[in-house]
Design an enzyme around this catalytic site. Structure first.
Site, PDB file in Angstrom:
ATOM      1  N   ARG A 124     -10.072 -13.115   6.760  1.00 24.29           N
ATOM      2  CA  ARG A 124      -8.811 -13.682   6.253  1.00 24.29           C
ATOM      3  C   ARG A 124      -9.012 -15.014   5.539  1.00 24.29           C
ATOM      4  O   ARG A 124      -8.263 -15.355   4.630  1.00 24.29           O
ATOM      5  CB  ARG A 124      -7.834 -13.913   7.410  1.00 24.29           C
ATOM      6  CG  ARG A 124      -7.207 -12.655   7.979  1.00 24.29           C
ATOM      7  CD  ARG A 124      -5.982 -13.017   8.802  1.00 24.29           C
ATOM      8  NE  ARG A 124      -5.553 -11.968   9.706  1.00 24.29           N
ATOM      9  CZ  ARG A 124      -4.772 -10.940   9.368  1.00 24.29           C
ATOM     10  NH1 ARG A 124      -4.357 -10.798   8.133  1.00 24.29           N
ATOM     11  NH2 ARG A 124      -4.416 -10.035  10.265  1.00 24.29           N
ATOM     12  N   PHE A 141     -10.440  -1.074  -0.062  1.00 24.20           N
ATOM     13  CA  PHE A 141      -9.964  -1.840   1.090  1.00 24.20           C
ATOM     14  C   PHE A 141     -10.195  -3.310   0.808  1.00 24.20           C
ATOM     15  O   PHE A 141     -11.321  -3.793   0.793  1.00 24.20           O
ATOM     16  CB  PHE A 141     -10.618  -1.399   2.405  1.00 24.20           C
ATOM     17  CG  PHE A 141      -9.825  -1.913   3.562  1.00 24.20           C
ATOM     18  CD1 PHE A 141      -8.747  -1.191   4.055  1.00 24.20           C
ATOM     19  CD2 PHE A 141     -10.080  -3.172   4.093  1.00 24.20           C
ATOM     20  CE1 PHE A 141      -7.953  -1.694   5.077  1.00 24.20           C
ATOM     21  CE2 PHE A 141      -9.286  -3.689   5.119  1.00 24.20           C
ATOM     22  CZ  PHE A 141      -8.224  -2.944   5.605  1.00 24.20           C
ATOM     23  N   ASP A 183       0.859  -1.177   0.000  1.00 20.75           N
ATOM     24  CA  ASP A 183       0.000   0.000   0.000  1.00 20.75           C
ATOM     25  C   ASP A 183       0.907   1.242   0.000  1.00 20.75           C
ATOM     26  O   ASP A 183       1.363   1.668  -1.060  1.00 20.75           O
ATOM     27  CB  ASP A 183      -0.879  -0.098   1.254  1.00 20.75           C
ATOM     28  CG  ASP A 183      -1.959   0.953   1.327  1.00 20.75           C
ATOM     29  OD1 ASP A 183      -2.218   1.605   0.315  1.00 20.75           O
ATOM     30  OD2 ASP A 183      -2.555   1.123   2.409  1.00 20.75           O
TER      31      ASP A 183
HETATM   32  P1  IMP Z   1       2.198  -0.433   3.853  1.00 21.26           P
HETATM   33  O1  IMP Z   1       2.499  -0.850   2.427  1.00 21.26           O
HETATM   34  O2  IMP Z   1       3.391  -0.235   4.697  1.00 21.26           O
HETATM   35  O3  IMP Z   1       1.244   0.744   3.879  1.00 21.26           O
HETATM   36  O4  IMP Z   1       1.421  -1.570   4.615  1.00 21.26           O
HETATM   37  C1  IMP Z   1       0.964  -2.664   3.981  1.00 21.26           C
HETATM   38  C2  IMP Z   1       0.239  -3.535   4.981  1.00 21.26           C
HETATM   39  O5  IMP Z   1      -0.987  -2.924   5.403  1.00 21.26           O
HETATM   40  C3  IMP Z   1      -0.142  -4.815   4.281  1.00 21.26           C
HETATM   41  O6  IMP Z   1       0.831  -5.800   4.452  1.00 21.26           O
HETATM   42  C4  IMP Z   1      -1.459  -5.157   4.905  1.00 21.26           C
HETATM   43  O7  IMP Z   1      -1.226  -5.941   6.060  1.00 21.26           O
HETATM   44  C5  IMP Z   1      -2.060  -3.821   5.287  1.00 21.26           C
HETATM   45  N1  IMP Z   1      -2.982  -3.343   4.222  1.00 21.26           N
HETATM   46  C6  IMP Z   1      -2.743  -2.389   3.308  1.00 21.26           C
HETATM   47  N2  IMP Z   1      -3.793  -2.233   2.479  1.00 21.26           N
HETATM   48  C7  IMP Z   1      -4.705  -3.152   2.870  1.00 21.26           C
HETATM   49  C8  IMP Z   1      -6.017  -3.502   2.369  1.00 21.26           C
HETATM   50  O8  IMP Z   1      -6.553  -2.963   1.394  1.00 21.26           O
HETATM   51  N3  IMP Z   1      -6.655  -4.497   3.033  1.00 21.26           N
HETATM   52  C9  IMP Z   1      -6.094  -5.148   4.112  1.00 21.26           C
HETATM   53  N4  IMP Z   1      -4.882  -4.842   4.595  1.00 21.26           N
HETATM   54  C10 IMP Z   1      -4.183  -3.854   3.987  1.00 21.26           C
END
Ligand code: IMP
Ligand code: MG
Length: 177
Positions: free
Chosen positions: A167, A154, A103
């Site tokens: 999950r 999401f 993300d």
């Molecule tokens: P980031 O890339 O550091 O923002 O964090 C990524 C983590 O946030 C992922 O490994 C997921 O665990 C969680 N995450 C990000 N987007 C989503 C989503 O759309 N659904 C569920 N979990 C998400």
């Protein structure tokens, strides 16, 4: 957010497994003569990791890590908490991080450029089931293997949760109000 509902199916189990087969074959070709350690990020990546590693025809090792980024986007990528560390010594090893979804990219950026680098890994690559580029903050983060790219929704299912729910869904969907 109470009373949320799950939207349409974005990717079926068959589609996900077929993509895991393709990427597994590619990884098999790319990691000949390497010392591959596949590191799954808990908990989200478990289903994708299972599908993927069954299709990597190499003498690999498995390990897991649990890392969470905290703070807002204006905080640097160093703000990551490791709540479950590796068991294995990855010095000199070729690490493939298996992630559920990228993300902001802050967690992976920390793992790749700081954490595994400090551990003395020989190489570090990323295989993510989903890429959500709309909200990327980490600059210059290369995703070496990507299952599917998704819109700014999401996402739930196939390992991904909302408040620890959904999950176990055998498909990828999203939250709809
Ligand atoms: P980031 O890339 O550091 O923002 O964090 C990524 C983590 O946030 C992922 O490994 C997921 O665990 C969680 N995450 C990000 N987007 C989503 C989503 O759309 N659904 C569920 N979990 C998400
Ligand atoms: Mg995750």
């Amino acid at each position: 957010m109470a009373g949320e509902t799950v939207g349409k199916i974005l990717f079926t189990e068959e589609q996900i497994r077929s993509r895991a087969r393709e990427l597994g074959q590619q990884i098999t070709a790319d990691y000949q003569d390497c010392q591959l350690v596949v590191v799954g990020t808990l908990n989200g990546a478990i289903m994708w990791m299972c599908d993927l590693v069954k299709n990597i025809d190499l003498d690999l090792r498995l390990d897991f890590i649990s890392a969470h980024s905290y703070g807002s986007g204006t905080i640097s990528s160093g703000n990551v908490n490791i709540t479950k560390d590796l068991e294995m010594d990855v010095t000199g090893k070729d690490v493939l991080i298996v992630e559920d979804i990228v993300d902001s990219g802050n967690t992976l950026s920390f793992l790749k450029n700081t954490y595994f680098d400090n551990k003395g890994a020989r190489s570090v690559r990323i295989c993510t089931m989903l890429n959500k580029p709309a909200r990327r903050e980490a600059e210059g983060l290369t995703l070496d293997y990507v299952g599917f790219t998704v819109e700014d929704l999401f996402i739930v299912g196939y390992g991904l949760d909302f408040d620890q729910k959904y999950r176990s869904l055998p498909y990828i969907s999203y939250l709809a109000e």
